[in-house]
Enzyme design. Structure first.
Site, PDB file in Angstrom:
ATOM      1  N   ASP A   1     -19.830   1.402  15.888  1.00  0.00           N
ATOM      2  CA  ASP A   1     -20.570   0.525  14.974  1.00  0.00           C
ATOM      3  C   ASP A   1     -19.756   0.069  13.763  1.00  0.00           C
ATOM      4  O   ASP A   1     -20.019  -1.000  13.214  1.00  0.00           O
ATOM      5  CB  ASP A   1     -21.829   1.243  14.459  1.00  0.00           C
ATOM      6  CG  ASP A   1     -23.003   1.104  15.426  1.00  0.00           C
ATOM      7  OD1 ASP A   1     -23.014   0.120  16.189  1.00  0.00           O
ATOM      8  OD2 ASP A   1     -23.895   1.971  15.400  1.00  0.00           O
TER       9      ASP A   1
ATOM     10  N   HIS B   1     -28.533   5.525  14.833  1.00  0.00           N
ATOM     11  CA  HIS B   1     -28.118   5.030  16.159  1.00  0.00           C
ATOM     12  C   HIS B   1     -27.628   3.580  15.963  1.00  0.00           C
ATOM     13  O   HIS B   1     -26.726   3.339  15.159  1.00  0.00           O
ATOM     14  CB  HIS B   1     -29.311   5.175  17.113  1.00  0.00           C
ATOM     15  CG  HIS B   1     -29.038   4.978  18.567  1.00  0.00           C
ATOM     16  ND1 HIS B   1     -27.777   4.899  19.108  1.00  0.00           N
ATOM     17  CD2 HIS B   1     -29.889   4.829  19.631  1.00  0.00           C
ATOM     18  CE1 HIS B   1     -27.869   4.727  20.422  1.00  0.00           C
ATOM     19  NE2 HIS B   1     -29.147   4.671  20.761  1.00  0.00           N
TER      20      HIS B   1
ATOM     21  N   HIS C   1     -20.020  11.182  15.493  1.00  0.00           N
ATOM     22  CA  HIS C   1     -20.645  10.947  16.794  1.00  0.00           C
ATOM     23  C   HIS C   1     -21.172  12.251  17.362  1.00  0.00           C
ATOM     24  O   HIS C   1     -20.597  13.314  17.135  1.00  0.00           O
ATOM     25  CB  HIS C   1     -19.637  10.328  17.778  1.00  0.00           C
ATOM     26  CG  HIS C   1     -20.316   9.645  18.918  1.00  0.00           C
ATOM     27  ND1 HIS C   1     -20.694  10.306  20.046  1.00  0.00           N
ATOM     28  CD2 HIS C   1     -20.727   8.366  19.052  1.00  0.00           C
ATOM     29  CE1 HIS C   1     -21.299   9.445  20.858  1.00  0.00           C
ATOM     30  NE2 HIS C   1     -21.338   8.263  20.275  1.00  0.00           N
TER      31      HIS C   1
HETATM   32  C1  LIG Z   1     -22.525   3.004  18.575  1.00  0.00           C
HETATM   33  C2  LIG Z   1     -23.888   3.482  18.598  1.00  0.00           C
HETATM   34  C3  LIG Z   1     -24.194   4.764  17.926  1.00  0.00           C
HETATM   35  O1  LIG Z   1     -25.326   5.138  17.928  1.00  0.00           O
HETATM   36  S1  LIG Z   1     -22.939   5.659  17.249  1.00  0.00           S
HETATM   37  C4  LIG Z   1     -23.759   6.552  15.947  1.00  0.00           C
HETATM   38  C5  LIG Z   1     -24.158   5.648  14.830  1.00  0.00           C
HETATM   39  N1  LIG Z   1     -24.681   6.386  13.706  1.00  0.00           N
HETATM   40  C6  LIG Z   1     -24.037   6.510  12.546  1.00  0.00           C
HETATM   41  O2  LIG Z   1     -22.936   6.019  12.350  1.00  0.00           O
HETATM   42  C7  LIG Z   1     -24.774   7.238  11.472  1.00  0.00           C
HETATM   43  C8  LIG Z   1     -23.857   8.211  10.720  1.00  0.00           C
HETATM   44  N2  LIG Z   1     -23.487   9.330  11.569  1.00  0.00           N
HETATM   45  C9  LIG Z   1     -24.320  10.392  11.769  1.00  0.00           C
HETATM   46  O3  LIG Z   1     -25.420  10.475  11.191  1.00  0.00           O
HETATM   47  C10 LIG Z   1     -23.885  11.455  12.732  1.00  0.00           C
HETATM   48  O4  LIG Z   1     -22.490  11.536  12.806  1.00  0.00           O
HETATM   49  C11 LIG Z   1     -24.469  11.240  14.145  1.00  0.00           C
HETATM   50  C12 LIG Z   1     -23.836  10.038  14.809  1.00  0.00           C
HETATM   51  C13 LIG Z   1     -26.000  11.030  14.093  1.00  0.00           C
HETATM   52  C14 LIG Z   1     -24.168  12.479  14.979  1.00  0.00           C
HETATM   53  O5  LIG Z   1     -24.895  13.537  14.408  1.00  0.00           O
HETATM   54  P1  LIG Z   1     -24.565  15.061  14.725  1.00  0.00           P
HETATM   55  O6  LIG Z   1     -24.286  15.212  16.171  1.00  0.00           O
HETATM   56  O7  LIG Z   1     -25.648  15.859  14.148  1.00  0.00           O
HETATM   57  O8  LIG Z   1     -23.219  15.237  13.927  1.00  0.00           O
HETATM   58  P2  LIG Z   1     -22.287  16.516  13.823  1.00  0.00           P
HETATM   59  O9  LIG Z   1     -22.944  17.716  14.420  1.00  0.00           O
HETATM   60  O10 LIG Z   1     -20.965  16.113  14.333  1.00  0.00           O
HETATM   61  O11 LIG Z   1     -22.207  16.697  12.237  1.00  0.00           O
HETATM   62  C15 LIG Z   1     -21.377  17.677  11.705  1.00  0.00           C
HETATM   63  C16 LIG Z   1     -21.400  17.645  10.211  1.00  0.00           C
HETATM   64  O12 LIG Z   1     -20.803  16.406   9.740  1.00  0.00           O
HETATM   65  C17 LIG Z   1     -21.733  15.729   8.944  1.00  0.00           C
HETATM   66  N3  LIG Z   1     -21.643  14.321   9.262  1.00  0.00           N
HETATM   67  C18 LIG Z   1     -21.687  13.793  10.490  1.00  0.00           C
HETATM   68  N4  LIG Z   1     -21.599  12.477  10.416  1.00  0.00           N
HETATM   69  C19 LIG Z   1     -21.492  12.173   9.095  1.00  0.00           C
HETATM   70  C20 LIG Z   1     -21.379  10.972   8.388  1.00  0.00           C
HETATM   71  N5  LIG Z   1     -21.378   9.818   9.016  1.00  0.00           N
HETATM   72  N6  LIG Z   1     -21.283  11.000   7.050  1.00  0.00           N
HETATM   73  C21 LIG Z   1     -21.281  12.175   6.402  1.00  0.00           C
HETATM   74  N7  LIG Z   1     -21.390  13.364   7.035  1.00  0.00           N
HETATM   75  C22 LIG Z   1     -21.507  13.353   8.355  1.00  0.00           C
HETATM   76  C23 LIG Z   1     -23.080  16.249   9.339  1.00  0.00           C
HETATM   77  O13 LIG Z   1     -24.024  16.077   8.331  1.00  0.00           O
HETATM   78  C24 LIG Z   1     -22.753  17.695   9.587  1.00  0.00           C
HETATM   79  O14 LIG Z   1     -22.594  18.319   8.325  1.00  0.00           O
HETATM   80  P3  LIG Z   1     -23.208  19.763   8.030  1.00  0.00           P
HETATM   81  O15 LIG Z   1     -22.577  20.650   9.049  1.00  0.00           O
HETATM   82  O16 LIG Z   1     -24.685  19.614   8.208  1.00  0.00           O
HETATM   83  O17 LIG Z   1     -22.796  20.035   6.623  1.00  0.00           O
HETATM   84  O1  LIG Z   2     -24.027   8.080  22.610  1.00  0.00           O
HETATM   85  C1  LIG Z   2     -24.578   8.118  21.503  1.00  0.00           C
HETATM   86  O2  LIG Z   2     -25.161   9.121  21.050  1.00  0.00           O
HETATM   87  C2  LIG Z   2     -24.579   6.919  20.631  1.00  0.00           C
HETATM   88  C3  LIG Z   2     -23.635   5.853  21.049  1.00  0.00           C
HETATM   89  O3  LIG Z   2     -22.473   5.886  20.762  1.00  0.00           O
HETATM   90  C4  LIG Z   2     -24.154   4.774  21.867  1.00  0.00           C
HETATM   91  O4  LIG Z   2     -25.319   4.789  22.246  1.00  0.00           O
HETATM   92  O5  LIG Z   2     -23.374   3.838  22.151  1.00  0.00           O
END
Ligand SMILES: CCC(=O)SCCNC(=O)CCNC(=O)[C@H](O)C(C)(C)COP(=O)(O)OP(=O)(O)OC[C@H]1O[C@@H](n2cnc3c(N)ncnc32)[C@H](O)[C@@H]1OP(=O)(O)O
Ligand SMILES: O=C([O-])CC(=O)C(=O)O
Length: 375
Positions: A312, A222, A261
Site C-alpha cells: 500500500d 487492510h 505485514h
Molecule cells: C496491501 C494490503 C494490506 O492489507 S497490507 C496491510 C496494510 N495495513 C497497514 O499498512 C496498516 C499498518 N500496519 C499494521 O497495522 C500491521 O503491521 C498489520 C499489517 C495490521 C499487521 O499486524 P500484526 O500482524 O499484528 O503485526 P505484527 O505482529 O508484525 O506487529 C508487531 C509489532 O509491530 C508493531 N507494528 C506493526 N506494524 C506497525 C506499523 N505500521 N506502525 C507502527 N507499529 C507497527 C505492532 O504494533 C506490534 O507492536 P507491539 O509488539 O504490540 O509493541
Molecule cells: O495478506 C494480507 O494480510 C494483506 C495483504 O497484503 C493483501 O491482502 O494484499
C-alpha cells in the site's frame, strides 16, 4: 492502566484455516505467486486481464482467449439506468468504498446470481462494471456530470483513468494501472478474502460475498492503508520534516500506515515493483517532495523498527502522481481484488463446509437468572 494485550493466537495468526490453489504468500523463493507464477514476472510482462483470466479460469489465456475475454469485458461496462439513479442519490461526502459496496449490492438485486453456474459471468460483469460504478458516482457528485460509462480503452486500468479524467490516458499511466491491478489481485487468506470465503461457505450468492469483502477491505489496517498513507505523506514538506514526524509518531506509538505485514517478515515483494513505478511517475511530474518524503519515512521505519513498506505505501504516491484523488485509492484495490475474492468463492464452493470455528469462553461462570424486579 490498560491491561497488556494478549496476542498469542490472536487474529488466527499462523493457523491454517483452509486450502487454496490460488496463491502462495511469504514462502521461500518467490514471495508471492498466483497459480505458480511469480507476481513480479506477471507485473513485468502480463496484462491485468490475463491475470484475471488466470485466477478465474485456471490458466493463462492464449492470445485468442485473451482477445475474446477483453472483448467480453468491454461489452459489459455500461451500467443499468436504475443503478445510475441509485449512484446519483449518494452524496459527494460519502466514502467511495461505501459507494462500491452499495453499487455491488444493488447490482445483485437487479442482476442476481440465480445459480452457481453463473458465477464466472457474474464476476466478469462486476469486473467490467466496477470502474464505472466508482467514476459515475464520483463525476456526478463532484462535477455534476452524467458520464458515458463506455470507452474504447482496451484495458480495465485505461478505462478507469479515461472515465475519471475524461480523456485518453498516457501509455505510462495505463502501464502503471495495469501493474497496480496485477499486484493487488490476489493474496491468499487476507482479511477481505477470508470474509468472502466465510460468506461463501454459507452457500450465499456472489454479490453478498463481494459486498462483505468490500466492507473488510475498507479498514485502514487492510486496503484502506493506501489512503491513510497518502494523508500522512502529504503532511510533510521535506525529508527532514518526515523523519522528525515519523520519530514522533513512533514515540507516541502511533501506527504508521503502509508499513508492516501479518505474513511477510522482511519485505513485501510487491513493494519493490510499485516503488519503481512511483519513482518513474515522480520523475515524469517533476516531483521533488513526495517521493523523497516517502523514502525518508521508509528508511526511518526500517532503522527504528525493522518495519518495511507493504504494497500500500508506494501505491499512495504512484496513484497521486497520476492525478487520482486519494479517496479513490481503495476502490481501485476493489477493482483488482475482486478477481482474488471471486476465485476464492469458486474454490470454497467447490469443496465446501460451513466455516464455523470455536471460541474460548472467557466470561462469568454459569449463574441463576434474576427477574428484573429483583435486580
Ligand atoms: C496491501 C494490503 C494490506 O492489507 S497490507 C496491510 C496494510 N495495513 C497497514 O499498512 C496498516 C499498518 N500496519 C499494521 O497495522 C500491521 O503491521 C498489520 C499489517 C495490521 C499487521 O499486524 P500484526 O500482524 O499484528 O503485526 P505484527 O505482529 O508484525 O506487529 C508487531 C509489532 O509491530 C508493531 N507494528 C506493526 N506494524 C506497525 C506499523 N505500521 N506502525 C507502527 N507499529 C507497527 C505492532 O504494533 C506490534 O507492536 P507491539 O509488539 O504490540 O509493541
Ligand atoms: O495478506 C494480507 O494480510 C494483506 C495483504 O497484503 C493483501 O491482502 O494484499
Amino acid at each position: 492502566m490498560a491491561e497488556a494485550k494478549v496476542l498469542s493466537g490472536a487474529g488466527l495468526r499462523g493457523q491454517v484455516a483452509g486450502q487454496t490453489a490460488l496463491s502462495t504468500v511469504g514462502q521461500a523463493g518467490a514471495g508471492l505467486t498466483y497459480r505458480g507464477y511469480d507476481v513480479r514476472e506477471l507485473a513485468a510482462d502480463a496484462q491485468f486481464e490475463e491475470v484475471a483470466y488466470l485466477l478465474l479460469y485456471g490458466e493463462l489465456p492464449t492470445k485468442a482467449q485473451l482477445a475474446d475475454y477483453q472483448g467480453k469485458l468491454s461489452k459489459l461496462r455500461d451500467l443499468p439506468q436504475a443503478l445510475k439513479e441509485v449512484l446519483e442519490r449518494i452524496p459527494a461526502d460519502a466514502h467511495p468504498m461505501d459507494v462500491m459496496r452499495t453499487g455491488c449490492s444493488f447490482l445483485g438485486n437487479i442482476e442476481p446470481e440465480k445459480d452457481f453456474s453463473e458465477q464466472r459471468d457474474k464476476t466478469d460483469r462486476l469486473l467490467a462494471a466496477f470502474p464505472a460504478i466508482m467514476c459515475y458516482w464520483y463525476r456526478f457528485s463532484h462535477d455534476g456530470k452524467r458520464i458515458n460509462c463506455v470507452t474504447d480503452e482496451q484495458s480495465i486500468g485505461g478505462h478507469f483513468l479515461h472515465l475519471l479524467h475524461d480523456k485518453k490516458p498516457s501509455e505510462l499511466h495505463v502501464k502503471v494501472m495495469n501493474v497496480s491491478l496485477i499486484l493487488y489481485a490476489e493474496h491468499e487468506f487476507n482479511a477481505s478474502t477470508f470474509t468472502a470465503r466465510v460468506c461463501a461457505s454459507t452457500l450465499s450468492d456472489l454479490y453478498s460475498c463481494v459486498t462483505a469483502a468490500i466492507g473488510s477491505l475498507r479498514g485502514p489496517l487492510h486496503g484502506g492503508a493506501n489512503e491513510a498513507a497518502m494523508e500522512m505523506i502529504e503532511r510533510f514538506s521535506s525529508p527532514e520534516e518526515a523523519i522528525k514526524g515519523t520519530l514522533g509518531m513512533l514515540e507516541r506509538k502511533d501506527k504508521i500506515m503502509g508499513f508492516g505485514h501479518a505474513i511477510y517478515k522482511d519485505s513485501d515483494p510487491r513493494n519493490e515493483v510499485i516503488k519503481g513505478w512511483s519513482k518513474k511517475l515522480a520523475d515524469e511530474v517533476g516531483d521533488k517532495v513526495l517521493f523523497a518524503v516517502s523514502e525518508a519515512i521508509d528508511k526511518t521505519m526500517w532503522e527504528q523498527k525493522k518495519l518495511f513498506p507493504n504494497a500500500d505505501f508506494y501505491h499512495a504516491s504512484a496513484y497521486h502522481f497520476m492525478g487520482i484523488p486519494t479517496k479513490l485509492f481503495t476502490p481501485i484495490f476493489v477493482c483488482s481484488r475482486l478477481t482474488g475474492w471471486a476465485a476464492h468463492v469458486f474454490e470454497q464452493r467447490a469443496n465446501n463446509r460451513i466455516i464455523r470455528p470455536s471460541a474460548e469462553y472467557t466470561g462469568v461462570e454459569q449463574r441463576k437468572f434474576v427477574p428484573i424486579e429483583r435486580r
